[in-house]
Motif scaffolding. Structure first.
Motif, PDB file in Angstrom:
ATOM      1  N   MET A   1       0.835  -1.182   0.000  1.00  0.00           N
ATOM      2  CA  MET A   1       0.000   0.000   0.000  1.00  0.00           C
ATOM      3  C   MET A   1       0.883   1.250   0.000  1.00  0.00           C
ATOM      4  SD  MET A   1      -3.010   1.183  -0.208  1.00  0.00           S
ATOM      5  CE  MET A   1      -4.299   0.108   0.274  1.00  0.00           C
ATOM      6  N   ALA A   2       1.970   1.216   0.756  1.00  0.00           N
ATOM      7  CA  ALA A   2       2.863   2.377   0.806  1.00  0.00           C
ATOM      8  C   ALA A   2       3.479   2.666  -0.558  1.00  0.00           C
ATOM      9  CB  ALA A   2       3.953   2.150   1.849  1.00  0.00           C
ATOM     10  N   ALA A   3       3.844   1.608  -1.279  1.00  0.00           N
ATOM     11  CA  ALA A   3       4.426   1.796  -2.606  1.00  0.00           C
ATOM     12  C   ALA A   3       3.405   2.402  -3.571  1.00  0.00           C
ATOM     13  CB  ALA A   3       4.938   0.469  -3.151  1.00  0.00           C
ATOM     14  N   ALA A   4       2.168   1.954  -3.481  1.00  0.00           N
ATOM     15  CA  ALA A   4       1.121   2.495  -4.347  1.00  0.00           C
ATOM     16  C   ALA A   4       0.858   3.961  -4.025  1.00  0.00           C
ATOM     17  CB  ALA A   4      -0.153   1.679  -4.193  1.00  0.00           C
ATOM     18  N   ARG A   5       0.827   4.300  -2.746  1.00  0.00           N
ATOM     19  CA  ARG A   5       0.619   5.699  -2.363  1.00  0.00           C
ATOM     20  C   ARG A   5       1.785   6.576  -2.819  1.00  0.00           C
ATOM     21  NH1 ARG A   5      -3.699   6.248   1.596  1.00  0.00           N
ATOM     22  NH2 ARG A   5      -4.314   4.167   2.207  1.00  0.00           N
ATOM     23  N   SER A   6       2.989   6.051  -2.705  1.00  0.00           N
ATOM     24  CA  SER A   6       4.165   6.787  -3.139  1.00  0.00           C
ATOM     25  C   SER A   6       4.123   7.035  -4.652  1.00  0.00           C
ATOM     26  CB  SER A   6       5.424   6.013  -2.763  1.00  0.00           C
ATOM     27  OG  SER A   6       6.560   6.659  -3.250  1.00  0.00           O
ATOM     28  N   ALA A   7       3.775   6.004  -5.410  1.00  0.00           N
ATOM     29  CA  ALA A   7       3.662   6.151  -6.860  1.00  0.00           C
ATOM     30  C   ALA A   7       2.556   7.142  -7.213  1.00  0.00           C
ATOM     31  CB  ALA A   7       3.387   4.801  -7.509  1.00  0.00           C
ATOM     32  N   GLY A   8       1.441   7.061  -6.515  1.00  0.00           N
ATOM     33  CA  GLY A   8       0.341   7.993  -6.755  1.00  0.00           C
ATOM     34  C   GLY A   8       0.741   9.426  -6.452  1.00  0.00           C
TER      35      GLY A   8
ATOM     36  N   ALA B   1       3.755  10.636  -6.622  1.00  0.00           N
ATOM     37  CA  ALA B   1       4.693  11.069  -7.663  1.00  0.00           C
ATOM     38  C   ALA B   1       3.966  11.475  -8.944  1.00  0.00           C
ATOM     39  CB  ALA B   1       5.696   9.957  -7.957  1.00  0.00           C
ATOM     40  N   LEU B   2       2.856  10.824  -9.249  1.00  0.00           N
ATOM     41  CA  LEU B   2       2.102  11.122 -10.466  1.00  0.00           C
ATOM     42  C   LEU B   2       1.081  12.240 -10.277  1.00  0.00           C
ATOM     43  CD1 LEU B   2       1.459   7.474 -11.691  1.00  0.00           C
ATOM     44  CD2 LEU B   2       3.026   9.160 -12.669  1.00  0.00           C
ATOM     45  N   ASP B   3       0.797  12.600  -9.038  1.00  0.00           N
ATOM     46  CA  ASP B   3      -0.245  13.577  -8.729  1.00  0.00           C
ATOM     47  C   ASP B   3      -0.102  14.902  -9.483  1.00  0.00           C
ATOM     48  OD1 ASP B   3      -2.664  14.097  -7.383  1.00  0.00           O
ATOM     49  OD2 ASP B   3      -1.581  15.299  -5.881  1.00  0.00           O
ATOM     50  N   PRO B   4       1.099  15.466  -9.623  1.00  0.00           N
ATOM     51  CA  PRO B   4       1.197  16.742 -10.351  1.00  0.00           C
ATOM     52  C   PRO B   4       0.769  16.652 -11.813  1.00  0.00           C
ATOM     53  CG  PRO B   4       3.210  16.317  -9.129  1.00  0.00           C
ATOM     54  CD  PRO B   4       2.372  15.082  -9.044  1.00  0.00           C
ATOM     55  N   TYR B   5       0.761  15.468 -12.368  1.00  0.00           N
ATOM     56  CA  TYR B   5       0.408  15.287 -13.775  1.00  0.00           C
ATOM     57  C   TYR B   5      -1.047  14.868 -13.972  1.00  0.00           C
ATOM     58  CZ  TYR B   5       5.435  15.187 -13.755  1.00  0.00           C
ATOM     59  OH  TYR B   5       6.748  15.508 -13.546  1.00  0.00           O
ATOM     60  N   ALA B   6      -1.744  14.662 -12.873  1.00  0.00           N
ATOM     61  CA  ALA B   6      -3.130  14.186 -12.936  1.00  0.00           C
ATOM     62  C   ALA B   6      -4.092  15.358 -13.044  1.00  0.00           C
ATOM     63  CB  ALA B   6      -3.457  13.354 -11.707  1.00  0.00           C
ATOM     64  N   ASP B   7      -5.196  15.122 -13.710  1.00  0.00           N
ATOM     65  CA  ASP B   7      -6.247  16.130 -13.836  1.00  0.00           C
ATOM     66  C   ASP B   7      -7.547  15.490 -13.379  1.00  0.00           C
ATOM     67  OD1 ASP B   7      -7.590  18.452 -14.471  1.00  0.00           O
ATOM     68  OD2 ASP B   7      -7.839  17.917 -16.562  1.00  0.00           O
ATOM     69  N   GLY B   8      -7.786  15.461 -12.082  1.00  0.00           N
ATOM     70  CA  GLY B   8      -8.983  14.852 -11.540  1.00  0.00           C
ATOM     71  C   GLY B   8      -8.749  13.413 -11.136  1.00  0.00           C
ATOM     72  N   VAL B   9      -9.802  12.785 -10.694  1.00  0.00           N
ATOM     73  CA  VAL B   9      -9.731  11.402 -10.241  1.00  0.00           C
ATOM     74  C   VAL B   9     -11.129  10.804 -10.368  1.00  0.00           C
ATOM     75  CG1 VAL B   9     -10.147  11.964  -7.814  1.00  0.00           C
ATOM     76  CG2 VAL B   9      -8.938   9.897  -8.377  1.00  0.00           C
TER      77      VAL B   9
END
Length: 68
Positions: free
Chosen positions: A1-8, A10-18
């Motif tokens: 779960m920690a790895a998934a949150r970390s990856a998320g 890292a990608l957050d600045p490039y995301a537009d919504g969820v």
């Protein structure tokens, strides 16, 4: 779960919504703000103020009425 949150994170600045149904339970209002554009969230909050001013339907990913 920690790895998934970390990856998320890292990608957050490039995301537009969820996608609303993929929000984690612990994201709270931050997740709700990510899921909806500001104008749509304001409109939904205004509707919630009219139809559910006491926030009876507060479970899942809650949109709070304006009065709260």
């Amino acid at each position: 779960m920690a790895a998934a949150r970390s990856a998320g994170a890292a990608l957050d600045p490039y995301a537009d919504g969820v996608y609303v149904n993929s929000l984690a339970a612990d994201e709270g209002q931050r997740g709700v703000r990510r899921a909806y554009p500001a104008a749509k969230l304001a409109r939904l909050a205004a509707l919630k103020t009219i139809w559910d001013p006491h926030n009876v339907f507060h479970l899942n990913h809650n949109i709070r009425p304006h009065c709260q």
